[in-house]
Design an enzyme around this catalytic site. Structure first.
Site, PDB file in Angstrom:
ATOM      1  N   SER A  73      -0.871  -3.408  10.591  1.00  0.00           N
ATOM      2  CA  SER A  73      -0.760  -4.333   9.524  1.00  0.00           C
ATOM      3  C   SER A  73       0.534  -5.095   9.895  1.00  0.00           C
ATOM      4  O   SER A  73       1.626  -4.458  10.429  1.00  0.00           O
ATOM      5  CB  SER A  73      -0.490  -3.410   8.394  1.00  0.00           C
ATOM      6  OG  SER A  73      -1.406  -2.596   8.134  1.00  0.00           O
ATOM      7  N   ARG A 132       0.868  -1.018  -0.013  1.00  0.00           N
ATOM      8  CA  ARG A 132      -0.142  -0.014   0.082  1.00  0.00           C
ATOM      9  C   ARG A 132       0.910   1.188   0.029  1.00  0.00           C
ATOM     10  O   ARG A 132       2.082   1.250   0.627  1.00  0.00           O
ATOM     11  CB  ARG A 132      -0.889   0.086   1.347  1.00  0.00           C
ATOM     12  CG  ARG A 132      -2.084  -1.112   1.167  1.00  0.00           C
ATOM     13  CD  ARG A 132      -2.825  -0.883   2.325  1.00  0.00           C
ATOM     14  NE  ARG A 132      -2.144  -1.206   3.537  1.00  0.00           N
ATOM     15  CZ  ARG A 132      -1.691  -0.399   4.588  1.00  0.00           C
ATOM     16  NH1 ARG A 132      -1.573   1.104   4.315  1.00  0.00           N
ATOM     17  NH2 ARG A 132      -1.253  -1.022   5.608  1.00  0.00           N
ATOM     18  N   LYS A 149      -9.705  -2.039   2.104  1.00  0.00           N
ATOM     19  CA  LYS A 149      -9.186  -0.871   2.897  1.00  0.00           C
ATOM     20  C   LYS A 149     -10.165   0.297   2.346  1.00  0.00           C
ATOM     21  O   LYS A 149     -10.395   1.017   3.362  1.00  0.00           O
ATOM     22  CB  LYS A 149      -7.626  -0.859   2.896  1.00  0.00           C
ATOM     23  CG  LYS A 149      -6.974  -1.719   3.052  1.00  0.00           C
ATOM     24  CD  LYS A 149      -6.916  -2.327   4.664  1.00  0.00           C
ATOM     25  CE  LYS A 149      -6.014  -3.308   5.085  1.00  0.00           C
ATOM     26  NZ  LYS A 149      -6.180  -3.726   6.445  1.00  0.00           N
ATOM     27  N   HIS A 185     -10.321  -1.705  12.044  1.00  0.00           N
ATOM     28  CA  HIS A 185      -9.464  -2.328  11.372  1.00  0.00           C
ATOM     29  C   HIS A 185      -8.990  -3.593  12.381  1.00  0.00           C
ATOM     30  O   HIS A 185      -8.009  -3.664  13.384  1.00  0.00           O
ATOM     31  CB  HIS A 185      -8.090  -1.547  11.101  1.00  0.00           C
ATOM     32  CG  HIS A 185      -6.732  -2.330  10.510  1.00  0.00           C
ATOM     33  ND1 HIS A 185      -5.659  -1.986  10.815  1.00  0.00           N
ATOM     34  CD2 HIS A 185      -6.902  -3.580   9.850  1.00  0.00           C
ATOM     35  CE1 HIS A 185      -4.738  -2.746  10.001  1.00  0.00           C
ATOM     36  NE2 HIS A 185      -5.631  -3.797   9.245  1.00  0.00           N
ATOM     37  N   ASP A 225      -9.396  -9.261   9.714  1.00  0.00           N
ATOM     38  CA  ASP A 225      -8.636  -8.011   9.455  1.00  0.00           C
ATOM     39  C   ASP A 225      -9.552  -6.981   9.646  1.00  0.00           C
ATOM     40  O   ASP A 225      -9.103  -5.712   9.957  1.00  0.00           O
ATOM     41  CB  ASP A 225      -8.247  -7.977   7.845  1.00  0.00           C
ATOM     42  CG  ASP A 225      -7.372  -6.646   7.561  1.00  0.00           C
ATOM     43  OD1 ASP A 225      -6.611  -6.497   8.204  1.00  0.00           O
ATOM     44  OD2 ASP A 225      -7.468  -6.105   6.530  1.00  0.00           O
ATOM     45  N   TYR A 243      -2.004  -3.403  -6.800  1.00  0.00           N
ATOM     46  CA  TYR A 243      -1.567  -4.107  -5.516  1.00  0.00           C
ATOM     47  C   TYR A 243      -2.721  -3.981  -4.518  1.00  0.00           C
ATOM     48  O   TYR A 243      -2.952  -2.930  -4.116  1.00  0.00           O
ATOM     49  CB  TYR A 243      -0.207  -3.692  -5.156  1.00  0.00           C
ATOM     50  CG  TYR A 243       0.307  -4.808  -4.021  1.00  0.00           C
ATOM     51  CD1 TYR A 243       1.059  -5.955  -4.642  1.00  0.00           C
ATOM     52  CD2 TYR A 243       0.044  -4.698  -2.726  1.00  0.00           C
ATOM     53  CE1 TYR A 243       1.388  -6.831  -3.696  1.00  0.00           C
ATOM     54  CE2 TYR A 243       0.507  -5.586  -1.972  1.00  0.00           C
ATOM     55  CZ  TYR A 243       1.188  -6.958  -2.447  1.00  0.00           C
ATOM     56  OH  TYR A 243       1.550  -7.682  -1.696  1.00  0.00           O
ATOM     57  N   ARG A 291       2.109 -11.951  -0.299  1.00  0.00           N
ATOM     58  CA  ARG A 291       0.643 -12.444   0.168  1.00  0.00           C
ATOM     59  C   ARG A 291       0.333 -13.597  -0.577  1.00  0.00           C
ATOM     60  O   ARG A 291       0.581 -13.826  -1.388  1.00  0.00           O
ATOM     61  CB  ARG A 291      -0.141 -11.236  -0.096  1.00  0.00           C
ATOM     62  CG  ARG A 291       0.216  -9.838   0.438  1.00  0.00           C
ATOM     63  CD  ARG A 291      -0.011  -9.662   1.967  1.00  0.00           C
ATOM     64  NE  ARG A 291       0.124  -8.425   2.279  1.00  0.00           N
ATOM     65  CZ  ARG A 291      -0.520  -7.729   3.334  1.00  0.00           C
ATOM     66  NH1 ARG A 291      -1.410  -8.215   3.770  1.00  0.00           N
ATOM     67  NH2 ARG A 291      -0.205  -6.697   3.706  1.00  0.00           N
ATOM     68  N   CYS A 323       1.270  -7.309  12.250  1.00  0.00           N
ATOM     69  CA  CYS A 323       1.618  -7.705  13.544  1.00  0.00           C
ATOM     70  C   CYS A 323       1.083  -9.078  14.140  1.00  0.00           C
ATOM     71  O   CYS A 323       0.726  -8.865  15.434  1.00  0.00           O
ATOM     72  CB  CYS A 323       1.016  -6.500  14.455  1.00  0.00           C
ATOM     73  SG  CYS A 323       1.998  -4.930  14.457  1.00  0.00           S
TER      74      CYS A 323
HETATM   75  C1  OXD Z   1      -3.010  -4.402   5.723  1.00  0.00           C
HETATM   76  C2  OXD Z   1      -3.584  -5.590   5.167  1.00  0.00           C
HETATM   77  O1  OXD Z   1      -1.978  -3.711   5.185  1.00  0.00           O
HETATM   78  O2  OXD Z   1      -4.413  -6.035   5.934  1.00  0.00           O
HETATM   79  O3  OXD Z   1      -3.376  -3.968   6.949  1.00  0.00           O
HETATM   80  O4  OXD Z   1      -3.218  -5.702   4.027  1.00  0.00           O
HETATM   81 MN    MN Z   2      -4.859  -4.947   7.583  1.00  0.00          MN
END
Ligand code: OXD
Ligand code: MN
Length: 581
Positions: free
Chosen positions: A246, A67, A204, A224, A273, A195, A365, A248
């Site tokens: 993100s 991102r 998002k 989130h 998420d 992406y 991913r 974690c």
């Molecule tokens: C993020 C995702 O970047 O979930 O938080 O992809």
């Molecule tokens: Mn996320």
């Protein structure tokens, strides 16, 4: 009479000039057809179909691997409504500037019309969106990540009520890349990236940035957060939502497998998420997962850190920017077993064990259907959602923040979320490992002024007669020598057990200046390599260090000027006072 959708598709086609328009029905036949075409064009590569049936590899442009927050804008009429937490452009200027990039952008390409539902198909909390994209990779990924196709167009009918998302990969040049949100019009424009969060607009852009904006208008929360249910040995299931920045370990926590020592417990995944949470008629907060798939980080994922997702991704999965072994199977750093001697890296170049570069991109991913996950809760598609008893806020912090503590009340809990900070990861472009403020893990995703967002949280809490209890957690505290003090992963269940005990009023806690902390006996460390001294370090509250941290928190709050609710300033002062006494 054309429907509002038909009219808008026509308008966008006039602008972008596609060669063809394909209306996606979301069928298996369509998925197969698009996949075949992408295999022929090289957009997808087949992985070993015996070991990974229905799995493919996609390599994105090397300049398009995460991102891009600095190219992400919230275009409200007033700058202050976007707030200092967002990049802002006036809507008219944004449309002119980026409209020029869309002009003729789909020439020689097919435009896919991708209707989708965020949330369970029949839920009153779900929303319809339509993404127009010139990327077949996006179209098939949206089929995995959302309820896509006929099911969504049927729900929409001839209504005008849907989120509009226009997406073109453009020329992939980062100088011509923009991810624009027009929350006042429920409109998204994304150009120049193929992406993940930049391009799969349901996630998002819709579910969080526009979602949070709509949630404020309508009195709910778009967050989130993962959602999980913990079934205890008595058969009681308690639902928890948890916000982490993100990369974690959210996906891992959402699918936690209790270690053998924690017999009788079971963790059920509802989401990993995003959570949409609505106040229910019973005064509780009810959560749905708006997504239908996982877009998870591959590196570090293995049978120890997340066996459930390892099983999920064995079929029908698109891997992006992982490496491939000579055997045709995906590979990333931290996968099980010894690394291969040689592989093809994420950019398609030969890689060997002696290479100094990573085989898989750190933000590589998998895109995989949630229904394939063995831990999915029987309630995950319940149209009413699940009732949330606890909210966790967590970050990646080497020091200061204890393993777990509980807020005194909702307002104090909002303060704990608002003062969250975490070390940055590879999920977004930019430096990794720098501590940055990330309130409620929403800094990159809050679609309006964060001061107003905090006020909204306070307001929602006031309307709940039975609000969730709020906690902070930190699995990442380190010793002065730089060693993690807590084993993490499945053992985090021991911390969740304390959370459950608190929620159900089954255990006492120590009142400290920062909140309620567990007594040492409150965290079961039987059988763990965690000494009494280590547990003490994990739960340590150093008043001096905390007092030093408060000015930084205040400085951050100041950014939001008069949009910052006075209640959170009062929390700062109350904390300072408690630290002095
Ligand atoms: C993020 C995702 O970047 O979930 O938080 O992809
Ligand atoms: Mn996320």
């Amino acid at each position: 009479m054309p429907t509002p959708l038909e009219r808008w598709v026509d308008e966008c086609a006039q602008l972008t000039r596609p060669k063809n328009i394909h209306w996606c029905d979301g069928s298996e036949a369509e998925y197969q057809k698009l996949t075949k075409e992408m295999l022929a064009s090289g957009t997808l590569m087949e992985l070993n179909q015996r070991e990974y049936p229905g799995c493919y590899l996609h390599r994105s442009d090397p300049s398009d691997v995460a991102r891009t927050e600095h190219l992400t804008f919230v275009c409200t009429s007033k700058k202050d409504d976007a707030g200092p937490n967002n990049n802002w452009m006036p809507p008219a200027e944004a449309k002119e500037k980026v409209g020029a990039l869309f002009s003729g952008a789909m020439k020689d390409r097919t435009m896919y019309v991708v209707p989708y539902i965020m949330g369970p198909t029949t839920s009153r909390y779900s929303q319809v969106g339509v993404e127009l994209t010139d990327s077949p990779y996006v179209a098939v990924s949206m089929r995995t990540m959302t309820r896509m196709g006929k099911v969504a167009s049927d729900r929409l009918g001839s209504s005008d009520h849907f989120v509009r998302g226009l997406h073109s990969i453009g020329d992939l040049n980062p100088d011509r890349r923009f991810i624009l949100h027009f929350p006042e019009e429920r409109l998204l424009w994304s150009v120049g990236s193929g992406y993940g969060g930049n391009a799969l607009l349901g996630k998002k852009c819709h579910a969080l940035r526009l979602g949070s904006y709509m949630a404020r208008e309508e009195g709910w929360l778009a967050e989130h957060m993962l959602i999980l249910g913990i079934e205890d040995p008595s058969g009681r299931t308690t639902y928890v939502a948890a916000a982490f920045p993100s990369a974690c370990g959210k996906t891992n926590l959402a699918m936690l497998v209790p270690p053998v020592s924690q017999k009788g417990y079971k963790v059920w995944t509802v989401g990993e998420d995003i959570a949409w949470m609505h106040p229910g008629p019973d005064g509780r907060l009810w959560a749905i997962n708006p997504e239908a798939g996982f877009f998870g980080v591959a590196p570090g994922t293995n049978m120890k850190t997340n066996p459930n997702v390892m099983r999920t991704i064995r079929t029908n999965t698109i891997f992006t920017n992982v490496a491939v072994t000579p055997h045709g199977t995906p590979y990333w750093e931290g996968m099980d077993g010894p690394p291969p001697h040689e592989a093809i890296d994420w950019q398609g170049k030969p890689w060997t064990l002696d290479s100094t570069t990573k085989a898989a991109h750190p933000n590589s991913r998998f895109t995989t259907p949630a229904r394939q996950c063995p831990a999915m809760s029987p309630e995950w598609e319940n149209p009413d959602g699940v009732p949330i008893s606890a909210i966790l806020f967590g970050g990646r912090r080497a020091s200061l923040i204890p393993l777990v503590y509980q807020s005194f009340n909702w307002q104090h809990g909002v303060f704990l979320g608002a003062t969250m900070a975490s070390e940055t990861t590879a999920a977004a472009t930019g430096a990794v490992g720098v501590v940055r403020r990330d309130p409620m893990a929403m800094l990159p995703f809050c679609g309006y002024n964060m001061g107003d967002y905090f006020a909204h949280w306070l307001r929602v809490g006031k309307g709940l007669t039975n609000p969730p209890q709020i906690f902070r957690v930190n699995w990442f505290r380190m010793s002065p020598e730089g060693k993690y003090l807590w084993p993490g992963f499945g053992e985090n269940l021991r911390v969740l057990r304390w959370v459950l005990n608190r929620v159900h009023g089954e255990v006492g806690a120590a009142e400290t200046p920062i909140g309620y902390l567990p007594y040492f006996s409150g965290i079961d460390v039987t059988g763990l390599d965690v000494s009494a001294g280590t547990l003490k370090e994990l739960l340590d509250v150093d008043k001096k260090e905390w007092a030093e941290a408060v000015p930084g928190q205040k400085e951050y709050f100041q950014k939001y000027g008069d949009r910052m609710p006075k209640e959170l300033w009062q929390e700062c002062e109350a904390l300072e006072k408690r630290l002095q006494s």
